[in-house]
Design a protein around this motif. Sequence first.
Motif, mmCIF file in Angstrom:
data_model
loop_
_atom_site.group_PDB
_atom_site.id
_atom_site.type_symbol
_atom_site.label_atom_id
_atom_site.label_comp_id
_atom_site.label_asym_id
_atom_site.label_seq_id
_atom_site.Cartn_x
_atom_site.Cartn_y
_atom_site.Cartn_z
ATOM 1 N N GLU A 56 44.022 -13.681 21.555
ATOM 2 C CA GLU A 56 44.605 -14.380 20.405
ATOM 3 C C GLU A 56 44.939 -13.420 19.266
ATOM 4 O OE1 GLU A 56 45.804 -17.300 19.901
ATOM 5 O OE2 GLU A 56 45.347 -17.912 21.946
ATOM 6 N N ARG A 59 48.045 -11.765 20.182
ATOM 7 C CA ARG A 59 49.199 -12.654 19.995
ATOM 8 C C ARG A 59 49.699 -12.588 18.561
ATOM 9 N NH1 ARG A 59 50.087 -18.072 18.425
ATOM 10 N NH2 ARG A 59 47.877 -18.266 17.887
ATOM 11 N N GLY A 227 48.192 -11.519 25.062
ATOM 12 C CA GLY A 227 48.579 -12.118 23.792
ATOM 13 C C GLY A 227 50.009 -11.784 23.405
ATOM 14 N N GLN A 230 52.276 -13.857 25.591
ATOM 15 C CA GLN A 230 52.280 -15.246 25.131
ATOM 16 C C GLN A 230 53.142 -15.394 23.876
ATOM 17 O OE1 GLN A 230 50.853 -17.946 26.667
ATOM 18 N NE2 GLN A 230 51.867 -19.177 25.098
ATOM 19 N N ALA A 231 53.033 -14.435 22.971
ATOM 20 C CA ALA A 231 53.848 -14.479 21.756
ATOM 21 C C ALA A 231 55.334 -14.379 22.096
ATOM 22 C CB ALA A 231 53.436 -13.351 20.814
ATOM 23 N N TYR A 328 56.937 -6.842 18.844
ATOM 24 C CA TYR A 328 56.301 -7.022 20.149
ATOM 25 C C TYR A 328 56.743 -5.929 21.113
ATOM 26 C CZ TYR A 328 55.602 -11.821 18.379
ATOM 27 O OH TYR A 328 55.272 -12.919 17.627
#
Length: 357
Positions: A56, A59, A227, A230-231, A328
């Motif tokens: 998390e 993320r 994470g 997922q982001a 990212y």
Amino acid sequence: MTEFRSFVDRVVRPNAEDFDRAGEIPAWVLEEVSAAGYWGAVLDGDMVRFGALHEEIGRGCSSLRSLLTVHSMVSYAVDRWGTAAAREKWLPQLASGRVLGGFCLTEAEAGSDCAALVATAVPHEGGYRINARKKWTTGGQIAGLLLVFARTERGLSAFVVPGDAPGVKRTPIGDVLGTRASMMADIELVDCEVGADSLVGAEGMGLAVITGALDIGRYSVACGSVGITQACLEAVTAHCTERVQGGSVLAEHQLVQKMITEMAVNVRAARLLCVEAGESKDRGDPETIIATCVAKYFASTTAMRAAGDAVQLHGAVGCADGHPVSRYFRDAKVMEIIEGSTQIQELLIARDALRGR
């Protein structure tokens, strides 16, 4: 876990671009992490939960996750191999976040080759005198406790060194590709004197300490890479359901759906590999080292592909500095390098497979 996601959505994600732009994590965020009790997560004995936390945080902001990573590596090493005096002095401060840890391994010429490290620690007045030049120390600008690897007469050894000890010099590193807010620094120790209780493990045990700490670091990076993926998935699904191209939203194009499918499947696969590695740690399974390598290899390469696709689907705006998918992409590249590059993981995984395990 819901608790971690709520924390990240409240404290981290809304400010991550500001962190990246400023090149630092502000003190108030570090204090929020302390208040939540996350600095000491590695000491709680639940590695699956530890992994969920690092997913998390990853993320939200890979730079903050990097600080948690190296701090956890230092905390783990002190807890497992530190002297009774060192444990009593440092563990409460590390667990609370009053002191943050820095992992001082890499040297300019040695890189990832532990056998080539040239830092030295010689006996001096019942302790040691350390001379070392360490590169790329995450959190090195603010770390209050340094885990330093240096050679003694009995071989590579590990030492805990207070960040304010005489002889410790820091040179901040800026303008890096990714994890720009992780406050990296080069650390130099010049005739730095420490007591005998600063030795972590026995003399010559440095490689064992490195292996154990890197296992924690690689696990954290693997989870953080999940994470990032997922982001990317969240950013892409939001963008592609709104952006109109050729008379329809991007999400209706089959080639776009293929890219989203691969992202959605691979993030679940990477997460399961991380859970497997975490469960093996909780069981005390000796195979956890290779399980972590597999998770780190798959999750980091997955994050890089997902970030590349996220930039592609966003088009020019995704290439702009200050857009989340641009960050990212930069951070995902770093995940393929830190705590053992993709190629190092491939060597370790292949050798394990060839041994027939």
